[in-house]
Design a protein around this motif. Structure first.
Motif, PDB file in Angstrom:
ATOM      1  N   ASN A  27      47.399  22.023  37.532  1.00  0.00           N
ATOM      2  CA  ASN A  27      48.175  22.871  36.610  1.00  0.00           C
ATOM      3  C   ASN A  27      47.293  23.779  35.755  1.00  0.00           C
ATOM      4  OD1 ASN A  27      50.593  21.540  37.465  1.00  0.00           O
ATOM      5  ND2 ASN A  27      50.109  19.867  36.036  1.00  0.00           N
ATOM      6  N   ALA A  28      46.063  24.054  36.232  1.00  0.00           N
ATOM      7  CA  ALA A  28      45.155  24.919  35.462  1.00  0.00           C
ATOM      8  C   ALA A  28      45.583  26.377  35.570  1.00  0.00           C
ATOM      9  CB  ALA A  28      43.725  24.755  35.980  1.00  0.00           C
ATOM     10  N   ASP A  29      45.445  27.105  34.456  1.00  0.00           N
ATOM     11  CA  ASP A  29      45.721  28.531  34.457  1.00  0.00           C
ATOM     12  C   ASP A  29      44.512  29.261  33.886  1.00  0.00           C
ATOM     13  OD1 ASP A  29      45.833  27.876  31.806  1.00  0.00           O
ATOM     14  OD2 ASP A  29      47.979  28.229  31.574  1.00  0.00           O
ATOM     15  N   SER A  30      44.650  30.548  33.613  1.00  0.00           N
ATOM     16  CA  SER A  30      43.509  31.311  33.096  1.00  0.00           C
ATOM     17  C   SER A  30      43.076  30.813  31.725  1.00  0.00           C
ATOM     18  CB  SER A  30      43.865  32.804  33.026  1.00  0.00           C
ATOM     19  OG  SER A  30      44.969  33.023  32.164  1.00  0.00           O
ATOM     20  N   ALA A  31      44.037  30.352  30.905  1.00  0.00           N
ATOM     21  CA  ALA A  31      43.686  29.811  29.580  1.00  0.00           C
ATOM     22  C   ALA A  31      42.846  28.550  29.714  1.00  0.00           C
ATOM     23  CB  ALA A  31      44.957  29.521  28.778  1.00  0.00           C
ATOM     24  N   SER A  32      43.098  27.757  30.760  1.00  0.00           N
ATOM     25  CA  SER A  32      42.289  26.558  31.025  1.00  0.00           C
ATOM     26  C   SER A  32      40.870  26.957  31.400  1.00  0.00           C
ATOM     27  CB  SER A  32      42.908  25.743  32.171  1.00  0.00           C
ATOM     28  OG  SER A  32      44.240  25.408  31.903  1.00  0.00           O
ATOM     29  N   PHE A  33      40.782  27.987  32.250  1.00  0.00           N
ATOM     30  CA  PHE A  33      39.464  28.426  32.728  1.00  0.00           C
ATOM     31  C   PHE A  33      38.614  28.974  31.587  1.00  0.00           C
ATOM     32  CE2 PHE A  33      36.326  31.253  34.499  1.00  0.00           C
ATOM     33  CZ  PHE A  33      35.915  30.627  35.667  1.00  0.00           C
ATOM     34  N   GLU A 372      49.502  36.927  34.282  1.00  0.00           N
ATOM     35  CA  GLU A 372      48.777  35.712  34.653  1.00  0.00           C
ATOM     36  C   GLU A 372      48.334  35.762  36.115  1.00  0.00           C
ATOM     37  OE1 GLU A 372      47.042  31.928  34.541  1.00  0.00           O
ATOM     38  OE2 GLU A 372      47.559  33.361  32.982  1.00  0.00           O
ATOM     39  N   GLU A 373      49.195  36.258  36.991  1.00  0.00           N
ATOM     40  CA  GLU A 373      48.855  36.343  38.413  1.00  0.00           C
ATOM     41  C   GLU A 373      47.685  37.295  38.647  1.00  0.00           C
ATOM     42  OE1 GLU A 373      50.983  37.471  42.716  1.00  0.00           O
ATOM     43  OE2 GLU A 373      52.162  37.457  40.850  1.00  0.00           O
ATOM     44  N   GLU A 374      47.702  38.442  37.983  1.00  0.00           N
ATOM     45  CA  GLU A 374      46.601  39.405  38.112  1.00  0.00           C
ATOM     46  C   GLU A 374      45.310  38.826  37.535  1.00  0.00           C
ATOM     47  OE1 GLU A 374      48.640  43.821  37.821  1.00  0.00           O
ATOM     48  OE2 GLU A 374      48.579  42.593  35.996  1.00  0.00           O
ATOM     49  N   THR A 375      45.431  38.140  36.400  1.00  0.00           N
ATOM     50  CA  THR A 375      44.256  37.544  35.747  1.00  0.00           C
ATOM     51  C   THR A 375      43.575  36.525  36.654  1.00  0.00           C
ATOM     52  OG1 THR A 375      45.188  37.849  33.540  1.00  0.00           O
ATOM     53  CG2 THR A 375      43.475  36.180  33.762  1.00  0.00           C
ATOM     54  N   ILE A 376      44.369  35.682  37.292  1.00  0.00           N
ATOM     55  CA  ILE A 376      43.809  34.658  38.200  1.00  0.00           C
ATOM     56  C   ILE A 376      43.073  35.315  39.357  1.00  0.00           C
ATOM     57  CG2 ILE A 376      44.406  32.853  39.864  1.00  0.00           C
ATOM     58  CD1 ILE A 376      44.568  31.849  37.050  1.00  0.00           C
ATOM     59  N   LYS A 377      43.666  36.355  39.944  1.00  0.00           N
ATOM     60  CA  LYS A 377      43.023  37.049  41.071  1.00  0.00           C
ATOM     61  C   LYS A 377      41.697  37.677  40.653  1.00  0.00           C
ATOM     62  CE  LYS A 377      47.159  38.241  43.768  1.00  0.00           C
ATOM     63  NZ  LYS A 377      48.044  39.348  44.244  1.00  0.00           N
ATOM     64  N   ILE A 378      41.709  38.358  39.500  1.00  0.00           N
ATOM     65  CA  ILE A 378      40.480  39.001  39.015  1.00  0.00           C
ATOM     66  C   ILE A 378      39.422  37.953  38.709  1.00  0.00           C
ATOM     67  CG2 ILE A 378      39.494  40.284  37.079  1.00  0.00           C
ATOM     68  CD1 ILE A 378      42.193  41.807  36.934  1.00  0.00           C
ATOM     69  N   LYS A 379      39.832  36.910  38.008  1.00  0.00           N
ATOM     70  CA  LYS A 379      38.883  35.839  37.646  1.00  0.00           C
ATOM     71  C   LYS A 379      38.243  35.223  38.875  1.00  0.00           C
ATOM     72  CE  LYS A 379      40.239  31.802  37.342  1.00  0.00           C
ATOM     73  NZ  LYS A 379      40.282  30.640  38.283  1.00  0.00           N
ATOM     74  N   ASN A 380      39.031  34.956  39.912  1.00  0.00           N
ATOM     75  CA  ASN A 380      38.506  34.352  41.145  1.00  0.00           C
ATOM     76  C   ASN A 380      37.508  35.273  41.842  1.00  0.00           C
ATOM     77  OD1 ASN A 380      40.013  32.064  40.758  1.00  0.00           O
ATOM     78  ND2 ASN A 380      41.658  32.643  42.172  1.00  0.00           N
ATOM     79  N   ARG A 381      37.825  36.572  41.887  1.00  0.00           N
ATOM     80  CA  ARG A 381      36.920  37.526  42.534  1.00  0.00           C
ATOM     81  C   ARG A 381      35.602  37.655  41.762  1.00  0.00           C
ATOM     82  NH1 ARG A 381      41.684  41.997  43.484  1.00  0.00           N
ATOM     83  NH2 ARG A 381      42.700  40.960  45.262  1.00  0.00           N
ATOM     84  N   VAL A 382      35.706  37.710  40.447  1.00  0.00           N
ATOM     85  CA  VAL A 382      34.493  37.816  39.618  1.00  0.00           C
ATOM     86  C   VAL A 382      33.645  36.558  39.763  1.00  0.00           C
ATOM     87  CG1 VAL A 382      33.637  37.985  37.242  1.00  0.00           C
ATOM     88  CG2 VAL A 382      35.569  39.395  37.968  1.00  0.00           C
TER      89      VAL A 382
END
Length: 489
Positions: A27-33, A372-382
């Motif tokens: 259940n992790a999201d960008s705020a968790s990361f 949130e969906e865009e943030t996760i994609k960007i975070k993963n690519r970075v």
């Protein structure tokens, strides 16, 4: 210790890290990361930060330096305490008041767009170089001890090492690292304590005897007031350097501050900083005590100390203490040392990868303005991108195969923190505005001017700069900002 046994130990160790990652990533999201949902217990942050602060290089260097410098390093540790006090009372309240994710967002609030991007870029360059160097040293040791003898080439060892870090941090980020760093700190301290107790027993000492013998030896000398300012052991030089190094490389570094910002509130974060400081002082005293005991034992038994003092503790732990005369205790020291040095390196590298991902995602990709969906994609690519950068930089170090290059790169990285010191100092203690577009040029010019002044002073007086270049660099940045100042805010 045979390579296969060592490899098996590392396999079990990393399996545990990955299991922790799976558990904490649910259940992790960008705020968790980025900030572990701002729900991290202060005691977990405080203990885990020990592993982040002590790299694999420090793990072997501090005990090894005791032979030539006694406990002189502790003078710098005392400076750390004052630095952490400044962080807890000045910087952290500022970061919490502004509700920052990246601490370099402060520059946008205070100066403007270009100052913000410049500050973050300085961090990205400095931390990428520093972390890649630490990983290069660690992978080189593992290649020599484990991967090389079983036929795995260095390039694959590097990719495997970075892949492991990526696997257990890519989803949970800080939320995962808070747990894995706590585990890694435990193993680091376990290696330290098991080695001390083995040496104590081999020397036939009780606990009180151990403290008495260390205190009575020449190795226990801490304070050096009699040396001139140019001497690297001078108390004031080391104390002041330790204070400012801590302020810049902890309080103005996204890596270490990201963990502090994951606490529930400022009071919890300050409590974390207090106990982290106390624990770090004790751990450094233990490392120095271990160094004294290693040299006392070598003197007693006639063991030849390596010319490179960094090789002394690894040699004792992995070779000497693994002899049949040391039995299970010696094997335990070897196992905990192997895990401890790996833990020390990975604890500083995994959090660096997460911090770099956070800084770039927030400061350059503006994820706080995305869904949130865009943030996760960007975070993963970075995250993937910085993992690849680590591999490339480490392979470049290996291709050039020069320890002098690594020393030079560390020196260059130390220059880049000077502008951060100047930017934060000017932003906090002055109300004056600056010409924002001039800030990148000021921050680029400051290290260059610092270097030229260093060379001129050394040529004219013979004085060699150490960590003082950080202060000089910061001062030049402040003068540049004042020169391009505008109206009062």
């Amino acid at each position: 210790m045979s390579p296969l046994i060592a490899l098996s130990i590392l396999f079990i160790y990393f399996s545990i890290l990955i299991l922790i990652s799976i558990k904490t990533s649910k259940n992790a999201d960008s705020a968790s990361f980025f900030l572990a949902n701002k729900a991290a217990p202060w005691y977990l942050v405080a203990f885990g930060m020990i592993g982040t602060s002590i790299s694999g290089v420090t793990f072997v260097s501090v005990p090894g330096k005791v032979g030539a410098e006694s406990f002189g390093y502790f003078q710098m540790v005392l400076g750390f305490v004052l630095g952490y006090l400044f962080i807890g009372t000045v910087l952290m309240p500022l970061y919490y008041r502004l509700n920052l994710i990246s601490i370099y967002q402060f520059f946008q609030t205070r100066f403007g767009y270009w100052s913000y991007k410049t500050g973050s870029a300085i961090f990205l360059i400095s931390r990428t170089i520093g972390s890649a160097v630490r990983l290069y040293v660690a992978v080189s040791v593992l290649q020599m001890a484990i991967f090389g003898p079983i036929g795995i080439p260095f390039e694959l060892s590097v990719i495997f090492t970075i892949l492991l870090i990526w696997v257990y941090t890519f989803k949970g980020g800080v939320k995962t690292i808070l747990i894995t760093d706590t585990l890694q700190t435990f193993f680091l301290i376990a290696a330290l304590i098991t080695t001390i107790f083995l040496l104590k027993n081999q020397m036939g000492w009780g606990l009180s005897d151990m403290f008495t013998q260390i205190g009575a030896s020449d190795y226990s000398k801490i304070f050096h007031f009699d040396q001139g300012w140019s001497d690297k052991q001078n108390f004031f030089k080391l104390f002041i350097s330790g204070m400012f190094i801590t302020i810049v490389m902890t309080g103005m570094d996204q890596d270490l501050m990201q963990k502090n910002l994951s606490c529930k509130n400022i009071k919890e974060a300050q409590k974390n900083m207090l106990w982290f400081t106390v624990t770090l002082v004790v751990v450094n005293l233990l490392f120095l005590s271990l160094g004294a005991m290693l040299f006392l034992y070598a003197n007693k038994t006639g063991i030849q100390v390596p010319a490179n003092s960094d090789e002394f503790y690894p040699m004792m732990a992995l070779e000497i203490f693994n002899g049949p005369e040391f039995g299970i205790a010696g094997m335990l020291v070897g196992i905990t040392f192997l895990i401890g040095i790996t833990a020390a390196t990975y604890a500083s590298s995994d959090s660096a990868l997460t911090a770099l991902t956070t800084a770039f995602s927030v400061d350059f990709m503006n994820v706080q303005q995305k869904t949130e969906e865009e943030t996760i994609k960007i975070k993963n690519r970075v995250h993937v991108g910085f993992s690849i950068v680590f591999v490339i930089v480490i392979l470049i170090f290996h291709a050039l195969n020069s320890t002098d290059l690594i020393t030079a790169i560390y020196k260059i990285a130390s220059y880049t923190y000077g502008p951060l010191l100047g930017l934060f100092a000017f932003g906090i203690f002055s109300k004056k505005a600056v010409w924002d577009k001039a800030v990148p040029y000021i921050c680029f010019a400051s290290p260059v001017i610092t270097y030229l002044l260093e060379q001129a002073i050394q040529k004219g007086t013979g004085y060699k700069f150490g960590f003082e270049n950080l202060l000089l660099n910061g001062l030049i940045t402040i003068l540049g900002l004042a020169l391009f100042g505008k109206k009062e805010k």
